[in-house]
Design an enzyme around this catalytic site. Sequence first.
Site, short mmCIF file in Angstrom:
data_model
loop_
_atom_site.label_atom_id
_atom_site.label_comp_id
_atom_site.label_asym_id
_atom_site.label_seq_id
_atom_site.Cartn_x
_atom_site.Cartn_y
_atom_site.Cartn_z
N CYS A 75 38.39 22.24 6.24
CA CYS A 75 38.46 23.76 5.56
C CYS A 75 39.96 23.50 5.16
O CYS A 75 40.86 23.55 6.04
CB CYS A 75 38.17 24.99 6.42
SG CYS A 75 38.82 26.52 5.69
N CYS A 123 33.97 29.23 5.64
CA CYS A 123 34.15 28.62 7.04
C CYS A 123 33.85 29.70 7.69
O CYS A 123 34.34 30.80 7.87
CB CYS A 123 35.70 28.46 6.72
SG CYS A 123 36.57 27.90 8.32
N CYS A 146 26.91 22.88 -2.34
CA CYS A 146 27.66 22.63 -3.66
C CYS A 146 28.93 23.44 -3.32
O CYS A 146 29.08 24.51 -3.61
CB CYS A 146 26.98 23.31 -4.83
SG CYS A 146 27.71 22.59 -6.21
#
Length: 157
Positions: A75, A123, A146
């Site tokens: 992330c 996340c 995606c």
Amino acid sequence: MLRRTVLTGAAALLGLATLGRRGAAATGRFEITLTEEEWRARLSPAAYAVLREEDTERPFTSPLNDEKRAGAFHCAGCDLPAYASQAKYDSGTGWPSFWQALPDAVGTKEDNTLFTTRTEVHCRRCGGHFGHIFDDGPEPTGKRHCLNGVALRFQPA
């Protein structure tokens, strides 16, 4: 009068459709929560728009789309490892795509924007928006995560 009613109704519907756009990133129900100013100081403007405002980068613009080395995709907001390079594949869509996330790395929510229902992926630690999950991926999961490359940071193995 009818025209004003129609325009007012359309504006209200548009407002409702975009109300959830700040969704997961804005709720603050995550381990890592920062103020808007702290997020802006930590992230590039493009990463802020995607991670915190659920924007979408243009296809074929992320260098991570072509990343093929062994490693992990973290992330970009909180550095949590989210996707292993072994699960990455070329979907042909122009965005980095994966058939699964690392265990306990992501969360999902229903996204009803754009006049359709999709599954948003974010996340699980900071709530940053990654992208969407579709049911047209390869085996073994049949899923396509995606993702926006600007929402990720690649860490080579």
